[in-house]
Design an enzyme around this catalytic site. Structure first.
Site, PDB file in Angstrom:
ATOM      1  N   GLU A 283       0.823  -1.201   0.000  1.00 34.68           N
ATOM      2  CA  GLU A 283       0.000   0.000   0.000  1.00 34.68           C
ATOM      3  C   GLU A 283       0.867   1.265   0.000  1.00 34.68           C
ATOM      4  O   GLU A 283       0.462   2.313  -0.501  1.00 34.68           O
ATOM      5  CB  GLU A 283      -0.926  -0.015   1.220  1.00 34.68           C
ATOM      6  CG  GLU A 283      -2.220   0.730   1.011  1.00 34.68           C
ATOM      7  CD  GLU A 283      -3.249   0.408   2.100  1.00 34.68           C
ATOM      8  OE1 GLU A 283      -3.086   0.895   3.230  1.00 34.68           O
ATOM      9  OE2 GLU A 283      -4.212  -0.326   1.814  1.00 34.68           O
ATOM     10  N   HIS A 304       7.429 -26.874  -1.221  1.00 35.37           N
ATOM     11  CA  HIS A 304       6.754 -27.941  -1.957  1.00 35.37           C
ATOM     12  C   HIS A 304       5.576 -27.397  -2.754  1.00 35.37           C
ATOM     13  O   HIS A 304       4.662 -28.131  -3.100  1.00 35.37           O
ATOM     14  CB  HIS A 304       6.328 -29.044  -0.993  1.00 35.37           C
ATOM     15  CG  HIS A 304       7.492 -29.751  -0.376  1.00 35.37           C
ATOM     16  ND1 HIS A 304       7.844 -31.038  -0.694  1.00 35.37           N
ATOM     17  CD2 HIS A 304       8.433 -29.320   0.511  1.00 35.37           C
ATOM     18  CE1 HIS A 304       8.931 -31.378  -0.028  1.00 35.37           C
ATOM     19  NE2 HIS A 304       9.307 -30.355   0.723  1.00 35.37           N
ATOM     20  N   LYS A 418     -14.121   1.384  -4.322  1.00 33.16           N
ATOM     21  CA  LYS A 418     -15.202   1.834  -3.443  1.00 33.16           C
ATOM     22  C   LYS A 418     -16.178   2.724  -4.205  1.00 33.16           C
ATOM     23  O   LYS A 418     -17.390   2.572  -4.085  1.00 33.16           O
ATOM     24  CB  LYS A 418     -14.629   2.620  -2.254  1.00 33.16           C
ATOM     25  CG  LYS A 418     -13.832   1.765  -1.280  1.00 33.16           C
ATOM     26  CD  LYS A 418     -13.396   2.613  -0.094  1.00 33.16           C
ATOM     27  CE  LYS A 418     -12.387   1.894   0.780  1.00 33.16           C
ATOM     28  NZ  LYS A 418     -11.816   2.776   1.810  1.00 33.16           N
TER      29      LYS A 418
END
Lengths: 429, 429
Positions: A283, A304, A418
């Site tokens: 961010e 793995h 948003k």
């Protein structure tokens, strides 16, 4: 040296000389950061926070935590992003050193829009005594606001309006925003988020400290570790500042087209510490169509799965490894008469011994495969070292973002989804 | 259409025409894969497996599961990588549809070298009735081999050697390897891993099915979903094959320097499904210093951490979104007289409704920010669709790896750290 944290660049493929070419740049940014500390618009309040934090508020946190410990089985923390990741990172990291008898279970909601998830928690807490800590600067962020409506309702049905009042704790901005207003009106106990500290840098404020204290963590020691780090990393001389060296090293690697940083550890309980780091760096730095992509790995598990890619995929990766030198418990590998699994060559050794060799072997393999490794050696995980580490990453992030030429304290891109969502939901109709 | 899975490329920034330019290449690889099905050295046994799986072994799995359900509180699954990720992916994905009363708790060990983690589990199971399923092709992989030594010892102390025998179930290669030998010698009940199916493609074999069945999952429906997918995706005509289209789409995006794929979902319980996907694709494609870097995200959670980077960081990302259209439960957002949080505009709506709008808003925002999105629409999560989805990703991976020009069925790089580790541990001294 039981609480030491040390940066090791031996496997980074970067010479000390290269690091030191950044000396002047670092000095300049350091000075600039310090000049901004007292200016609220820069969100740099976290820099001196470990020394200057509100001691009265701190005592209040401890008092609330003691009350919750007495009357609750569960604390529901309502928050998203920086409003819960820091607390969760610390609580999970310290799970093996926390005294369980002095600890209340913490549950996190309001960080997604999954009905199944929320219903599962409603069901889980139905026969338990609960308190709530709702954490939001504005009180209007969709996910935690919805969760707070639901759980406030649940609390009022369970304890009555007066009873609920005594079990709901609000962490928000002083005298501002919807959540502050709700808290005043409903007479909830309030804690405050300093206005000059952004969400992802807020772990050492009330935002992180109340859930930590309820979980049984010694928050004095957390702050002592952070304060130790504040002093340690206040040196503007790159030569003596590991924190700035980490910032410089990752910028040098980025310049060499190492555009993905994998933060790795061999201790699974550090998963959320890495998630917190991912938010802090992603961010802060993911701007102007640039920045290192932050990724996480829990080894040996992920050797793995991601291991093949790290070893032989695109050579755009570097790793930073959190090396926890001493674990809180250990196990000796037992001898087996038959030895069909051929493990007797390590019988009598501890798992941590084997882990250390696995780590060293992995570092060598990855470095041989052109994946530079930065190692952060940590003597052991406890409150003091975690406080230290949190501050280390915060300070390094501020330096690193500035080296990259972006503002590490804003997040303009987070608003875009948003806005679209509000439009689709008809908020402005 | 309650069990449908559909690929949606509307937000991928790829035209249908571009996809179809791969038609002939796809046809050729398809044919080549089919030709290799019966040749054991190619590890392509999973292709026809949903039809040709061992029905007798399948009945045995159900019988063992019923026994474990009767006499155990916990099944400890010992395995690493493909030997546990598939089972865990399915069990967690189905946690909200599984009948809890028909379910035994599954705990996973042998997938790390953390002494704290193992000690925590030893402590947790101390007052419980336990069974073990140890899963390993060779029996010599360090992590599960150590865990099996520890837990076998624990079982023998708890139940006696004879008692332990009846609670330890071994999944391994037939007539080969250390674990097979141990099982024969100790008279453990054995299940087999087909030799022509690699670890990361083994979820639909005994490897995944026994833990699933013990967890209360209807494994018939899993296999039905996989069989449905096997038929559906056996069409060599790219135009009608969503599975191959996904493979082609990601290769086109990779050609456009979209070198990171974020597999995202809005349902947190799909976390391990994404971890399984990360292994499948990372281990299959991360070769020759090329391949897409596989990463995961749980939204909306990670919109408040990785979101900024996805929106405005380096433009080397594309996303694949698992869109679960219907959830098993929902919650209606309550009306609030005061409306200080300004949420009344969505009062009366469900959380899933809001989630769908958040998802659409996010897709639009990311696509506008030059992050192409591939959507996989899934009607709902149940045994049938999960079986379908597993096969979808396996088949797509085989196609994708071949398009990339690598062998998607080997993993040469995984051995390097092991060799270093063995040397450091003195295995060959």
């Amino acid at each position: 040296m039981e609480n030491n944290i040390k940066l090791n660049l031996d496997y980074s493929k970067i010479s000390n000389h290269e690091i030191m070419t950044y000396s002047e740049k670092v000095k300049k940014i350091h000075k600039d950061l310090n000049n901004k500390v007292d200016d609220k618009k820069y969100f740099t309040g976290w820099i001196n926070w470990p020394e200057e934090y509100d001691k009265k508020e701190f005592e209040k946190i401890k008092k609330i935590a003691n009350k919750v410990k007495k009357d609750s089985d569960v604390l529901i923390v309502i928050g998203i992003g920086g409003s819960y990741l820091g607390a969760r990172a610390v609580i999970e990291s310290l799970k093996y050193v926390t005294n369980k008898e002095n600890s209340v279970e913490i549950i996190y909601v309001g960080n997604n829009l999954s009905a199944n998830y929320i219903n599962e928690i409603i069901d889980y807490v139905s026969d338990k005594e609960i308190s709530i800590n709702v954490i939001s600067k504005s009180g209007k962020t969709t996910e935690p606001a919805i969760a707070f409506r639901i759980f406030r309702n649940l609390m009022e049905n369970k304890y009555g309006i007066d009873g609920a009042r005594k079990r709901i704790f609000v962490t928000t901005t002083k005298r501002k925003g919807a959540l502050y207003k709700i808290a005043v009106q409903e007479k909830y106990v309030k804690l405050y988020i300093p206005e000059n500290i952004g969400g992802r840098y807020s772990v050492l404020t009330s935002v992180g400290l109340l859930p930590m204290a309820v979980a049984g963590i010694n928050i004095e020691d957390i702050m002592s570790g952070a304060k130790f780090a504040q002093e340690k990393y206040s040196d503007d001389n790159l030569k003596y500042n590991d924190c700035y060296k980490y910032a410089v090293a990752r910028n040098i690697l980025y310049e060499r087209d190492k555009t993905i940083e994998i933060m790795g550890t061999y201790e699974p309980n550090l998963f959320y510490l890495i998630e917190w780091w991912k938010q802090l760096y992603g961010e802060s730095e993911g701007k102007n169509y640039s920045g290192i992509f932050p990724s996480g790995a829990i080894y040996t598990t992920d050797l793995h799965s991601l291991g093949q890619y790290v070893q032989e995929g695109r050579r755009n990766i570097f790793e930073t490894i959190l090396n926890i030198k001493n674990t809180d418990s250990d196990i000796i590998i037992n001898y087996d008469e038959e030895n069909l699994d051929e493990l007797n060559y390590i019988a009598g050794k501890t798992i941590t011994y084997v882990k250390n060799k696995a780590m060293l072997g992995t570092i060598q393999a990855h470095v041989d495969g052109d994946v530079p490794n930065i190692i952060i050696d940590i003597d052991k995980i406890n409150e003091f070292t975690i406080g230290h580490l949190l501050y280390f990453f915060e300070k390094a992030c501020a330096m690193s973002g500035n080296l990259l030429g972006i503002n590490p304290f804003d997040q303009p891109g987070v608003e875009k989804y948003k806005e679209n969502m509000f439009n689709l939901l008809g908020k402005y109709e």
